[in-house]
Design a protein around this motif. Structure first.
Motif, PDB file in Angstrom:
ATOM      1  N   GLY A  76      -1.385   6.475 -13.897  1.00  0.00           N
ATOM      2  CA  GLY A  76      -1.944   7.242 -12.800  1.00  0.00           C
ATOM      3  C   GLY A  76      -1.506   6.775 -11.431  1.00  0.00           C
ATOM      4  O   GLY A  76      -2.238   6.922 -10.443  1.00  0.00           O
ATOM      5  N   GLY A  77      -0.296   6.187 -11.345  1.00  0.00           N
ATOM      6  CA  GLY A  77       0.236   5.764 -10.061  1.00  0.00           C
ATOM      7  C   GLY A  77      -0.263   4.430  -9.561  1.00  0.00           C
ATOM      8  O   GLY A  77       0.062   4.023  -8.439  1.00  0.00           O
ATOM      9  N   VAL A  78      -1.054   3.727 -10.371  1.00  0.00           N
ATOM     10  CA  VAL A  78      -1.561   2.409  -9.977  1.00  0.00           C
ATOM     11  C   VAL A  78      -1.146   1.371 -11.014  1.00  0.00           C
ATOM     12  O   VAL A  78      -0.824   1.702 -12.158  1.00  0.00           O
ATOM     13  N   LEU A 104      -0.270  13.053  -6.692  1.00  0.00           N
ATOM     14  CA  LEU A 104      -0.122  11.689  -6.208  1.00  0.00           C
ATOM     15  C   LEU A 104       0.565  10.862  -7.295  1.00  0.00           C
ATOM     16  O   LEU A 104      -0.027  10.539  -8.320  1.00  0.00           O
ATOM     17  N   ALA A 105       1.841  10.540  -7.078  1.00  0.00           N
ATOM     18  CA  ALA A 105       2.630   9.841  -8.097  1.00  0.00           C
ATOM     19  C   ALA A 105       2.449   8.330  -8.026  1.00  0.00           C
ATOM     20  O   ALA A 105       2.472   7.640  -9.050  1.00  0.00           O
ATOM     21  N   ILE A 106       2.311   7.790  -6.807  1.00  0.00           N
ATOM     22  CA  ILE A 106       2.014   6.371  -6.600  1.00  0.00           C
ATOM     23  C   ILE A 106       0.849   6.299  -5.625  1.00  0.00           C
ATOM     24  O   ILE A 106       0.858   6.962  -4.585  1.00  0.00           O
ATOM     25  N   ASP A 107      -0.135   5.495  -5.961  1.00  0.00           N
ATOM     26  CA  ASP A 107      -1.390   5.485  -5.213  1.00  0.00           C
ATOM     27  C   ASP A 107      -1.686   4.098  -4.648  1.00  0.00           C
ATOM     28  O   ASP A 107      -2.266   3.247  -5.316  1.00  0.00           O
ATOM     29  N   SER A 125       0.823  -1.223   0.000  1.00  0.00           N
ATOM     30  CA  SER A 125       0.000   0.000   0.000  1.00  0.00           C
ATOM     31  C   SER A 125       0.853   1.267   0.000  1.00  0.00           C
ATOM     32  O   SER A 125       0.595   2.210   0.737  1.00  0.00           O
ATOM     33  N   VAL A 126       1.869   1.284  -0.860  1.00  0.00           N
ATOM     34  CA  VAL A 126       2.790   2.420  -0.908  1.00  0.00           C
ATOM     35  C   VAL A 126       2.195   3.577  -1.717  1.00  0.00           C
ATOM     36  O   VAL A 126       1.677   3.376  -2.823  1.00  0.00           O
ATOM     37  N   LEU A 180       5.869  -0.857 -17.683  1.00  0.00           N
ATOM     38  CA  LEU A 180       5.376  -0.147 -18.857  1.00  0.00           C
ATOM     39  C   LEU A 180       4.393   0.917 -18.405  1.00  0.00           C
ATOM     40  O   LEU A 180       3.713   0.761 -17.395  1.00  0.00           O
ATOM     41  N   GLY A 181       4.306   1.974 -19.193  1.00  0.00           N
ATOM     42  CA  GLY A 181       3.355   3.028 -18.883  1.00  0.00           C
ATOM     43  C   GLY A 181       3.778   4.319 -19.533  1.00  0.00           C
ATOM     44  O   GLY A 181       4.966   4.519 -19.822  1.00  0.00           O
TER      45      GLY A 181
END
Length: 248
Positions: free
Chosen positions: A207-209, A16-19, A7-8, A33-34
């Protein structure tokens, strides 16, 4: 070696870069990838312990990273090559890689052997005395890869490692990565054919996910023929991007 994110989340100001990302990374090659801004580089910086999680937890080899003091204790297990890496232009290639070995805690008695091994892996043995400033872009990138793998760290993190490499050098890079089967290798790339050639696992971020986490074959199975792409893997990747859906 095992790396566990639970849950980082990471923020840059209000962004919010990582959700709430949870991943367990084991030995083998995981490709990220992204699109730009998806959170890939932030994830690599988190795994490299440059920015411990603001929320959630990160464990590397069983040790939790919660602050700079804890991060320093495990950095000798991590080889990290950022997309734009710094170097002293007056350093020779061998000195540059030796410096990485010193930072990683490789015993001085092993420096020569570890550096020779790393330079051989990237086909730069005959350039060991050249100054970094005199290298071509592709050679400099190969020196960076040697920096990341010298001493064979248990975790190898590579951000766009094949940028600047010609086709022959990219094949050599794939061979290098194949020789790191015992390490946790995480690489960010935009090159789908590199993913198809070397990845054991693919994580598609947006989107960080993580919008997908599985094998190359499993990703290919999600492909849609009505989306752009020359291969099933490219069409599967496009299928996971919201903007691609809107364009159909």
């Amino acid at each position: 070696m095992q790396v566990v994110l639970n849950s980082v989340s990471q923020r840059y100001g209000k962004t919010l870069a990582i959700d709430g990302l949870s991943l367990t990374l084991k030995s083998g090659v995981t490709a990220l990838l992204g699109p730009n801004g998806a959170g890939k580089t932030t994830l690599l910086r988190t795994l490299a312990t440059i920015m411990p999680p603001q929320y959630g937890s990160l464990h590397i080899g069983g040790a939790e990273v919660v602050d700079e003091r804890g991060a320093r204790r495990i950095r000798d297990r991590i080889g990290y090559l950022p997309q734009a890496f710094g170097f002293d232009p007056q350093m020779s290639v061998a000195d540059f890689v030796t410096y990485a070995a010193w930072l990683r805690g490789v015993p001085s008695s092993r420096w020569r052997g570890a550096v020779d091994e790393a330079l051989e892996m990237v086909d730069l043995v005959d350039r060991r005395r050249d100054k970094m400033r005199k290298l071509s872009g592709g050679m400099r990138q190969r020196a960076g890869i040697a920096w990341a793998v010298v001493g064979r760290p248990g975790v190898v993190l590579l951000d766009e490692p094949t940028v600047g490499l010609d086709p022959r050098q990219r094949l050599q890079f794939r061979k290098i990565i194949s020789g790191l089967a015992d390490a946790v290798v995480v690489l960010s790339t935009h090159l789908i054919d590199d993913v198809a050639a070397i990845a054991d696992r693919v994580v598609v971020m947006h989107g960080g996910v993580a919008r997908f986490d599985g094998s190359v074959v499993e990703l290919e199975a999600t492909a849609r023929d009505d989306l752009p792409g020359h291969t099933p893997l490219e069409r599967a990747y496009m299928h996971l991007l919201p903007e691609a859906e809107q364009a159909v």
